[in-house]
Enzyme design. Structure first.
Site, short mmCIF file in Angstrom:
data_model
loop_
_atom_site.label_atom_id
_atom_site.label_comp_id
_atom_site.label_asym_id
_atom_site.label_seq_id
_atom_site.Cartn_x
_atom_site.Cartn_y
_atom_site.Cartn_z
N HIS A 1 26.16 -29.17 -13.88
CA HIS A 1 26.91 -30.21 -13.17
C HIS A 1 26.15 -30.62 -11.88
CE1 HIS A 1 30.90 -31.82 -11.51
NE2 HIS A 1 30.16 -31.73 -10.42
N GLU A 2 25.67 -29.63 -11.13
CA GLU A 2 24.95 -29.94 -9.88
C GLU A 2 23.63 -30.64 -10.17
OE1 GLU A 2 26.84 -29.80 -7.59
OE2 GLU A 2 28.22 -28.34 -8.41
N CYS B 1 35.18 -32.54 -9.72
CA CYS B 1 34.05 -32.87 -8.84
C CYS B 1 34.60 -33.26 -7.48
CB CYS B 1 33.23 -34.01 -9.43
SG CYS B 1 31.78 -34.45 -8.44
N LEU B 2 33.98 -32.75 -6.42
CA LEU B 2 34.43 -33.09 -5.07
C LEU B 2 34.25 -34.58 -4.79
CD1 LEU B 2 32.97 -29.99 -3.20
CD2 LEU B 2 35.38 -30.44 -3.70
N GLN C 1 25.66 -35.68 -2.76
CA GLN C 1 27.10 -35.76 -2.42
C GLN C 1 27.33 -35.81 -0.91
OE1 GLN C 1 28.17 -32.29 -5.13
NE2 GLN C 1 29.97 -33.58 -5.32
N GLY D 1 30.24 -25.57 -6.09
CA GLY D 1 28.87 -26.09 -6.06
C GLY D 1 28.83 -27.37 -5.26
O1 GNR Z 1 34.12 -27.34 -7.16
C1 GNR Z 1 33.78 -27.73 -8.27
N1 GNR Z 1 34.35 -27.20 -9.38
C2 GNR Z 1 33.87 -27.41 -10.65
C3 GNR Z 1 34.70 -27.06 -11.72
C4 GNR Z 1 34.27 -27.23 -13.02
C5 GNR Z 1 33.01 -27.73 -13.27
C6 GNR Z 1 32.18 -28.10 -12.22
C7 GNR Z 1 32.61 -27.93 -10.92
S1 GNR Z 1 31.56 -28.38 -9.61
C8 GNR Z 1 32.75 -28.79 -8.40
C9 GNR Z 1 32.07 -29.11 -7.06
C10 GNR Z 1 31.21 -30.33 -7.22
O2 GNR Z 1 31.64 -31.45 -7.32
N2 GNR Z 1 29.92 -30.13 -7.29
O3 GNR Z 1 29.08 -31.16 -7.48
NI NI Z 2 30.27 -32.67 -8.53
#
Ligand code: GNR
Ligand code: NI
Length: 173
Positions: free
Chosen positions: A136-137, A94-95, A51, A46
């Protein structure tokens, strides 16, 4: 299509609530496609517009595994219209917090209303990985990171680890 640089915490743009999109027009569609390309390249499931430094309520998601057909989702102005009473703990990453992971408690299932890439109103029932990812997004659109769901102690541990890991690394463009 273009790959966009992904912001890493601490960055004030990750803490800023994003603005609603008026219409999903060609510019927003381009942003959605660039975000998908960026997400796939980073091996993410996601990505939210803040971001990549864009303060707009746009997210993209693809939770398909490598052995499955890609299933890209493009959403503008997502809203949770229903959330389950039950919650579950699941490990998140999270990235924007590279190589940091922690268990986060969230509703097990949600129904999300959003504008798709054709500016049509749609609803999606999301549970399991999709449910976690969409929540999360959507947090990113409020300037919330997964560490904000943790205790101050755990959050500061992760933020300090991240700072330590970044010290001495060459600055990114
Ligand atoms: O790539 C992602 N993996 C993930 C794993 C567990 C819960 C949420 C995520 S989202 C993350 C990519 C990201 O930072 N999206 O905002
Ligand atoms: Ni994230």
């Amino acid at each position: 299509m273009a790959i966009l640089p992904i912001l890493v915490a601490p960055d004030p743009r990750l803490k800023t609530p994003a603005k609603a999109v008026e219409n999903v027009d060609a510019e927003i569609r381009q942003l959605m496609d660039d975000m998908l390309e960026t997400m796939y390249q980073a091996n993410g499931i996601g990505l939210a517009a803040p971001q990549v430094g864009v303060s707009k309520r746009v997210i993209v998601i693809d939770v398909a595994r490598d052995d499955e057909e890609p299933n890209p989702l493009r959403m503008a102005n997502p809203e949770i219209v229903w959330a389950s009473e039950t919650e579950q703990l699941h490990e998140e990453g999270c990235l924007s917090l590279p190589e940091q992971f922690a268990e986060v408690m969230r509703p097990t299932a949600v129904r999300v209303r959003y504008l798709d890439h054709e500016n049509e109103i749609r609803e999606l029932d999301a549970d399991e990985m999709l449910g976690i990812c969409v929540q999360h997004e959507m947090d990113h659109l409020e300037g919330t990171l997964f560490v904000d769901h943790l205790s101050t102690l755990k959050r500061n541990m992760i933020l300090r680890k991240l700072q330590k890991a970044r010290r001495g690394q060459p600055a990114t463009v």
